[in-house]
Design an enzyme around this catalytic site. Structure first.
Site, short mmCIF file in Angstrom:
data_model
loop_
_atom_site.label_atom_id
_atom_site.label_comp_id
_atom_site.label_asym_id
_atom_site.label_seq_id
_atom_site.Cartn_x
_atom_site.Cartn_y
_atom_site.Cartn_z
N HIS B 220 0.69 -1.20 -0.17
CA HIS B 220 -0.34 -0.03 -0.04
C HIS B 220 0.53 0.88 -0.28
O HIS B 220 0.06 2.33 -0.36
CB HIS B 220 -1.03 0.06 1.66
CG HIS B 220 -1.86 -0.47 0.74
ND1 HIS B 220 -3.13 -0.87 0.83
CD2 HIS B 220 -2.19 -2.17 0.07
CE1 HIS B 220 -4.37 -1.83 0.61
NE2 HIS B 220 -3.63 -2.49 0.11
N SER B 224 0.00 -1.57 -6.61
CA SER B 224 -0.44 -2.18 -7.30
C SER B 224 0.62 -2.26 -8.22
O SER B 224 0.51 -1.22 -9.18
CB SER B 224 -1.39 -3.08 -7.71
OG SER B 224 -1.99 -3.98 -5.92
#
Ligand code: HEM
Lengths: 264, 447
Positions: B220, B224
């Site tokens: 996070h 991604s």
């Protein structure tokens, strides 16, 4: 676009080559290792397949074969007499079956061990007190406990059937030691168990043929139940679970499509 | 209340209870930020489902494992019997055990696909190296956990597998034997070994949970990766995690669970070994000792090194064959760990690196083939080539060579030499391109 197609066909080639590689690399371990035959008969059993169930009549006949023949040498110590309810016996019949054996119990209030008839809550009585006694009574080989035999061998019930029907004349040049027997299914083809079954050895009351192959099929069915008493329940539950999951996946897919429709 | 350090970033909630809690501990704000509106590349394919699936498997293993532990007895005299009692006498004990037993396999399936995804799309590259390392640590912990779990039912394979694998440490020079006896808590695999394996098997999954937390935290921070390997640039490139990916992950998960359930209910022992239904017997060695399927590629690498490693044509030996095998086995995982530093090519995704793509797919095929060989006896004859007898060990050696060459030679070489295909400007452009050339095989995987 053309490039993509090239990419594709290359990928396909790779997949195919790997599949071929896998297929080629299989010359089975057994064939290359142990000399001799390893003949496993593929018997059609009622409990096979995702919807398979036990044939109760066959289970009851198999129990007869076990009690009259195999139980002289093999224990079945993980199964209790009360479990026989699953074979369709009434509690009274089970009491009678359990009562046929005498078990050692105790100590009682006087501190003495005593003998009493078996009860439904007892596990199947073992023929020998321990492995040493079993080996002594069988020319040095221990007859394995049969409660898990179909799970403890490749090909399970087929294997048990094949052992029981696999006795034959040893081929020319193969010498079998005293007290051993030639068997087509056994690893190495030599087994310490004398052929336990012969035609007519157990009398069936329901008109089923009293031949070795039938006895073998029935006792293999019974031993599969002994190893996997949950099998029917498991498969029935599995059908429901898989159906539910498929429907659920379908709904999820539809919702996902709906949500993603506006994107791009 | 509004003076806290987080106050400025918080949007108040409608629900008064949630708002009350969130003012004091902004957990709802956090969940919303990380899993609600979290900007996620919009071009994920189904390979991106496997992280969530692995997470689901971890929870499944812990829940079923704790239930099993309530009935299991870690004592060599009764361990096997206690597992059989779970199977026969505990209500739905067979179901719980089969879920746990097959769950280990499906956990590994999910994680192997997850790792492949990372390799194919270059997710290990900067800035995600640490995220990748946490992943490899999770993988190592899983292997330790599964290995010790397999010992617990105390069947023949449990005992002999444990004996073979713990014995590997005896290859370490000087202190090897002491280490092995320390691991065993005695002079062979016995009751103390079983006891400590149970304690560790209970503990390690929770350590995994901790590392998974770090893994996701790191994720996070960087965000991604995605199939194009291009970082999101504008809002056009991303979608909020919810509902887009919560829905897509849920759908993928249900499909995966359906396949898993087919094994649990219809072929629960297909992935196991029959020998483990015979109680452990130190006096009887099984004909073939094989580990669980998910260890087979590494087992094949271990056995491939059957020669001493030294200077050729002299008597100088650096590593005995046994130590060489152990080093090769651990080295094979170390390769994955340092992959970010072996592949320095600026382009991430194999989509735009045709040579890397081929090398990687050949790598995958060799790992699968190593798995196949690992399950076969060593030195088993396969074919005669002239007077030369080709055996399984030869194949394992060739495949092991490729395994290491892929990491140590091919990746560094391609880093310098490979010319990538033309790349789209952004994720959005990549998606639009993909739609225009409506091309079959890719379409199946695209959202
Ligand atoms: C990372 C997650 C886990 C993995 C990969 C894992 C793997 C395994 C494996 C492979 C077995 C042997 C299954 C068999 O052949 O019978 C096993 C057994 C067992 N596990 Fe786990 N496990 C995990 C988590 C847990 C947890 C959290 C517990 C809780 C205490 C647990 C408790 C047990 C018990 C009691 C057994 C013995 C019963 C049996 O053999 O079925 N496991 N585990």
């Amino acid at each position: 676009m053309k490039k993509n197609m090239e990419k594709n066909s290359m990928f396909k080639k790779l997949v195919l080559t790997s599949a071929a590689l896998m297929a080629l690399s299989v010359p089975s371990a057994n064939a290359s290792e142990s000399k001799g035959v390893h003949e496993i008969v593929d018997v059609p059993f009622s409990f096979e397949g995702p919807l398979g169930t036990y044939d109760k009549a066959s289970l009851q006949r198999g129990l007869m074969v076990y009690r009259q023949v195999c139980s002289a040498c093999h224990s079945l110590k993980r199964v209790a007499y009360r479990n026989l309810e699953a074979l369709g016996y009434t509690p009274d019949q089970i009491k009678t079956i359990a009562g046929d054996v005498t078990v050692m119990d105790g100590p009682n209030d006087e501190g003495e061990m005593f003998e009493r008839p078996g009860r439904p809550s007892d596990r199947f009585k073992s023929p020998f007190a321990n492995d040493k006694a079993a080996a002594a009574g069988n020319g040095g080989a221990v007859p394995p406990d049969l409660s898990l035999i179909t799970k403890a061998r490749h090909n399970g019930a087929d294997y048990v059937y094949s052992i029981l029907t696999g006795y034959a004349e040893a081929p020319h040049g193969v010498v079998i030691a005293e007290g051993k027997h030639y068997n087509k299914a056994m690893d190495g083809n030599v087994i310490a168990m004398a052929p336990p079954l012969s035609d007519g050895a157990v009398s069936y009351e329901d008109g089923t043929p009293q031949i070795v192959s039938q006895y073998a099929k029935d006792v293999a069915t019974f031993l599969t139940w002994a190893a996997e008493p949950e099998l029917e329940h498991r498969k029935q539950m599995g059908v429901k679970v898989i159906l539910f999951l498929c429907v659920f996946a379908g709904i999820m897919y539809a919702v996902k499509r709906q949500i993603w429709k506006k994107v791009h | 209340m509004s003076a806290g350090p987080h106050a400025s970033q918080r949007t108040p909630f409608q629900n008064p209870v949630i708002e009350w809690v969130d003012q004091r501990l902004p957990i709802f704000t956090m969940v919303n930020k990380e899993y609600g509106v979290f900007p996620t590349p919009k071009n994920f394919n189904y390979f991106w489902n496997f992280g969530a699936i692995a997470m689901f498997m971890l929870v499944t293993m812990i829940v079923t494992g704790i239930t099993l532990a309530m009935h299991y007895a870690a004592n060599t005299g009764i361990a096997f019997d206690s597992v059989e009692r779970i199977m026969r006498d505990v209500n739905y004990g067979w179901l719980i055990r089969y879920i746990h037993m097959n769950g280990a396999s499906f956990f590994f399936i999910a994680v192997y696909i997850h790792i492949f995804r990372g390799m194919y799309y270059g997710s290990y590259k900067a800035p995600r190296e640490l995220l990748w390392i946490f992943g490899v640590v999770i993988f190592l912990l899983m292997m330790a956990t599964a290995f010790m779990g397999y010992v617990l039912p105390w069947g023949q394979m449990s005992f002999w597998g444990a004996t073979v694998i713990t014995n590997l440490f005896s290859a370490i020079p000087v202190v090897g034997t002491s280490i092995v006896e320390w691991l065993w808590g005695g002079f062979s695999v016995d009751n103390p070994t079983l006891n400590r394996f149970f304690a560790l098997h209970y503990l390690l999954p929770f350590v995994i949970v901790g590392v998974v937390f770090l893994h996701i935290w790191a994720l996070h921070v960087t965000g991604s990766n995605n199939p194009s390997g291009i970082e999101p640039k504008t809002e056009k490139d991303t979608l909020p995690f919810h509902p887009y990916y919560t829905m897509k992950d849920s759908f993928g998960l249900v499909v995966f669970v359906a396949i898993y359930a087919a094994f649990v209910f219809f072929m629960p022992n297909a992935l196991g070994h029959p020998d483990n239904y015979t109680p452990a017997n130190p006096m009887v060695t099984p004909a073939h000792i094989v580990p669980e399927w998910y260890f087979l590629p590494f087992y094949a690498i271990l056995r491939a090194i059957n020669f001493d490693i030294g200077i050729p044509f002299t008597d100088i030996v650096f590593f005995e064959a046994k130590l060489g095998g152990v080093l090769a086995m651990f080295g094979s995982i170390a390769m994955v760990l340092i992959m970010p530093w072996l592949d320095k090519h600026p382009v991430r995704s194999a989509r735009y690196r045709p040579k890397f793509r081929v090398a990687l797919l050949v790598f995958v095929v060799s790992v699968l083939a190593l798995g196949k060989i690992g399950g076969m006896p060593a030195d088993a004859p396969l074919a005669h080539i002239g007077s030369f007898l080709l055996t399984t060990t030869h194949i394992a050696q060739i495949l092991t060579l490729y395994y290491f060459a892929f990491f140590l030679v091919i990746l560094p070489y391609l880093s310098k030499r490979e010319r990538p295909l033309p790349m789209p400007e952004s994720i959005n452009d990549a998606v639009l391109q993909g739609q225009k050339s409506d091309q079959k095989s890719e379409k199946c995987c695209e959202a």
